[in-house]
Write a protein that holds these residues in place. Structure first.
Motif, PDB file in Angstrom:
ATOM      1  N   UNK A   1       0.843  -1.204   0.000  1.00 28.74           N
ATOM      2  CA  UNK A   1       0.000   0.000   0.000  1.00 28.74           C
ATOM      3  C   UNK A   1       0.876   1.251   0.000  1.00 28.74           C
ATOM      4  N   UNK A   2       1.913   1.273   0.837  1.00 30.85           N
ATOM      5  CA  UNK A   2       2.806   2.431   0.897  1.00 30.85           C
ATOM      6  C   UNK A   2       3.555   2.631  -0.418  1.00 30.85           C
ATOM      7  N   UNK A   3       4.036   1.546  -1.020  1.00 25.12           N
ATOM      8  CA  UNK A   3       4.739   1.659  -2.300  1.00 25.12           C
ATOM      9  C   UNK A   3       3.800   2.160  -3.382  1.00 25.12           C
ATOM     10  N   UNK A   4       2.578   1.677  -3.406  1.00 27.17           N
ATOM     11  CA  UNK A   4       1.600   2.160  -4.377  1.00 27.17           C
ATOM     12  C   UNK A   4       1.287   3.629  -4.178  1.00 27.17           C
ATOM     13  N   UNK A   5       1.203   4.078  -2.942  1.00 25.42           N
ATOM     14  CA  UNK A   5       0.929   5.492  -2.650  1.00 25.42           C
ATOM     15  C   UNK A   5       2.091   6.363  -3.105  1.00 25.42           C
ATOM     16  N   UNK A   6       3.326   5.895  -2.843  1.00 22.91           N
ATOM     17  CA  UNK A   6       4.505   6.656  -3.262  1.00 22.91           C
ATOM     18  C   UNK A   6       4.580   6.718  -4.786  1.00 22.91           C
ATOM     19  N   UNK A   7       4.304   5.612  -5.462  1.00 19.94           N
ATOM     20  CA  UNK A   7       4.357   5.604  -6.924  1.00 19.94           C
ATOM     21  C   UNK A   7       3.255   6.473  -7.533  1.00 19.94           C
ATOM     22  N   UNK A   8       2.124   6.600  -6.850  1.00 22.66           N
ATOM     23  CA  UNK A   8       1.065   7.467  -7.380  1.00 22.66           C
ATOM     24  C   UNK A   8       1.444   8.932  -7.221  1.00 22.66           C
ATOM     25  N   UNK A   9       2.341   9.259  -6.286  1.00 28.66           N
ATOM     26  CA  UNK A   9       2.793  10.635  -6.105  1.00 28.66           C
ATOM     27  C   UNK A   9       3.908  11.027  -7.062  1.00 28.66           C
ATOM     28  N   UNK A  10       4.555  10.066  -7.703  1.00 32.94           N
ATOM     29  CA  UNK A  10       5.677  10.388  -8.573  1.00 32.94           C
ATOM     30  C   UNK A  10       5.328  11.380  -9.681  1.00 32.94           C
ATOM     31  N   UNK A  11       4.208  11.247 -10.379  1.00 35.29           N
ATOM     32  CA  UNK A  11       3.907  12.247 -11.398  1.00 35.29           C
ATOM     33  C   UNK A  11       3.779  13.654 -10.812  1.00 35.29           C
ATOM     34  N   UNK A  12       3.204  13.786  -9.630  1.00 40.47           N
ATOM     35  CA  UNK A  12       3.087  15.092  -8.981  1.00 40.47           C
ATOM     36  C   UNK A  12       4.463  15.642  -8.652  1.00 40.47           C
ATOM     37  N   UNK A  13       5.339  14.788  -8.130  1.00 38.87           N
ATOM     38  CA  UNK A  13       6.689  15.225  -7.789  1.00 38.87           C
ATOM     39  C   UNK A  13       7.429  15.642  -9.063  1.00 38.87           C
TER      40      UNK A  13
END
Length: 54
Positions: A10-22
């Protein structure tokens, strides 16, 4: 062990979903800094008539 794997996924999926924003933040921040420095250089040259025909 199984619960840790679920939490980690879940944490890895959340971090990967933030990558485009970053990535967008880095691109637009870099662009804003670049444009600011280019305008600052142009303004300095314009005010001091460096390299100008005036």
């Amino acid at each position: 062990m199984k619960r840790n794997l679920i939490i980690a996924s879940i944490l890895i999926g959340w971090i990967l979903s933030l990558l485009p924003l970053i990535a967008k933040l880095f691109i637009f921040t870099g662009l804003a800094v670049y444009l600011f420095f280019k305008y600052d250089e142009w303004s300095y040259n314009h005010d001091h008539n460096i390299g100008g025909a005036e």
